[in-house]
Design a protein around this motif. Structure first.
Motif, short mmCIF file in Angstrom:
data_model
loop_
_atom_site.label_atom_id
_atom_site.label_comp_id
_atom_site.label_asym_id
_atom_site.label_seq_id
_atom_site.Cartn_x
_atom_site.Cartn_y
_atom_site.Cartn_z
N UNK A 1 4.11 19.10 -6.05
CA UNK A 1 5.31 18.65 -6.73
C UNK A 1 5.35 17.14 -6.80
N UNK A 2 6.10 16.58 -7.75
CA UNK A 2 6.18 15.13 -7.90
C UNK A 2 6.84 14.49 -6.71
N UNK A 3 6.40 13.28 -6.41
CA UNK A 3 6.99 12.53 -5.31
C UNK A 3 8.44 12.25 -5.65
N UNK B 1 -4.93 13.28 -15.33
CA UNK B 1 -5.52 12.04 -15.83
C UNK B 1 -4.56 10.89 -15.61
N UNK B 2 -5.11 9.71 -15.35
CA UNK B 2 -4.28 8.52 -15.21
C UNK B 2 -5.13 7.29 -15.47
N UNK B 3 -4.49 6.22 -15.88
CA UNK B 3 -5.12 4.91 -16.00
C UNK B 3 -4.20 3.89 -15.37
N UNK B 4 -4.78 2.84 -14.82
CA UNK B 4 -4.00 1.81 -14.13
C UNK B 4 -4.61 0.45 -14.44
N UNK C 1 0.86 -1.18 0.00
CA UNK C 1 0.00 0.00 0.00
C UNK C 1 0.90 1.24 0.00
N UNK C 2 0.61 2.19 -0.88
CA UNK C 2 1.45 3.39 -0.96
C UNK C 2 0.59 4.63 -1.17
N UNK C 3 0.89 5.67 -0.38
CA UNK C 3 0.17 6.93 -0.49
C UNK C 3 1.04 7.97 -1.18
N UNK C 4 0.50 8.64 -2.20
CA UNK C 4 1.26 9.58 -3.03
C UNK C 4 0.83 11.02 -2.87
N UNK C 5 -0.13 11.29 -2.02
CA UNK C 5 -0.68 12.62 -1.79
C UNK C 5 -1.58 13.07 -2.93
N UNK D 1 1.55 9.78 -10.79
CA UNK D 1 1.91 9.62 -12.19
C UNK D 1 3.42 9.54 -12.39
N UNK D 2 4.19 10.25 -11.56
CA UNK D 2 5.65 10.20 -11.71
C UNK D 2 6.22 8.83 -11.33
N UNK D 3 5.44 8.04 -10.58
CA UNK D 3 5.89 6.72 -10.14
C UNK D 3 5.02 5.59 -10.70
N UNK D 4 4.14 5.92 -11.62
CA UNK D 4 3.18 4.92 -12.10
C UNK D 4 3.87 3.72 -12.73
#
Length: 278
Positions: free
Chosen positions: A275-277, A163-166, A126-130, A136-139
């Motif tokens: 900002x990006x993680x 936007x993102x898809x997983x 489980x990971x929280x990215x804010x 998206x930078x770690x997708x």
């Protein structure tokens, strides 16, 4: 219990490391070593005890002891989640707060947990990215993790218009203060309690994080239970989306989650960009 309450609970448990009969400068070296942990360093001299050893305690309770040579054997610059066997003192300081970690140190600690989950290849991560933009930078990294057949991967973020898809993981999108402020990476150990570990922190100042890490399987279980209860969670056996899903309800729930991710990742337009993680 919220993630912030968990952090506050750990903050209240200050540990004391007593340095006994050590050479000059050892206590200062240990203060530097533990500078970002909730550990107080004190010095003592005694004619009736061995030279150069340390005792770790908490609230007047003895935890463990070791020689200074054992404690300082490793490289003080090693990552907090380095592999290998840990000295008794470092084992006991496995659930202490850190202060003012910047994104670089947070990324380094996160990578260690992600690598542990990758090598085990099973369980839940489980990971929280804010924010979605940070995710998206770690997708790509997390989709590779999610592609492991027996590893179920869950990412959490607040919508920010990105936007993102997983396809390989479940993305939980909720507009909550907890998700917006929290950076966490939690691995349940994949059935091996010794592999369980977690990093949980909150952003109290711009890109400065305060929180704790732990190797306690009980604490990890508490964190995972909180995430499961608080945020929509597809039923699964913890083995990943593609791994022997024989329960029709689970298969439908997973597919519904993927559709929900595609539809809702662009929600809440106008939320401030982060900002990006890392």
């Amino acid at each position: 219990m919220s993630l912030s309450e968990l952090i506050s609970g750990v903050e209240c448990r200050e540990q004391t490391l007593t340095v006994v009969n050590a050479d000059a400068g050892v206590a200062d070296e240990l203060r530097e070593y533990f500078v970002d942990r909730n550990v107080r360093i004190v010095e003592e001299q005694s004619s009736s005890t061995p030279a150069a050893y340390v005792v770790l305690g908490e609230d007047g309770r003895f935890l463990t002891a070791a020689s200074v040579a054992e404690l300082l054997d490793d490289d003080p610059q090693r990552p907090e989640f380095a592999e290998g066997s840990y000295q008794p003192i470092l084992d006991a300081v496995d659930e202490t707060t850190f202060t003012s970690f910047d994104t670089g140190r947070m990324v380094a600690a996160s990578r260690e947990i992600e690598d542990r989950a990758w090598r085990a290849g099973r369980g839940q991560l489980h990971a929280g990215f804010q924010t979605v933009s940070s995710f998206e930078t770690q997708r790509d990294v997390y989709e590779r993790l999610g592609a492991r057949d027996r590893l179920g991967v869950h990412a959490y973020a607040t919508p920010d218009g990105t936007e993102t898809t997983c396809d390989e993981l479940r993305l939980h999108l909720e507009s909550t203060t907890e998700l917006e402020r929290s950076w966490f990476v939690v691995y349940d150990g994949g059935g091996t309690r010794e592999n369980a570990c977690a990093l949980v922190a909150e952003e109290r100042e711009p890109r400065q994080f305060y929180g704790f890490w732990t190797y306690s399987s009980e604490t990890v279980e508490t964190i995972v239970d909180h995430l499961n209860r608080t945020y929509a969670f597809a039923e699964t056996d913890g083995g990943g989306w593609a791994s022997e899903v024989n329960d029709e309800r689970t298969a439908l729930s997973v597919e519904d989650g993927r559709k929900r991710t595609r539809m809702s990742a662009t929600g809440q337009e106008g939320r401030r960009q982060r900002g990006p993680r890392g």
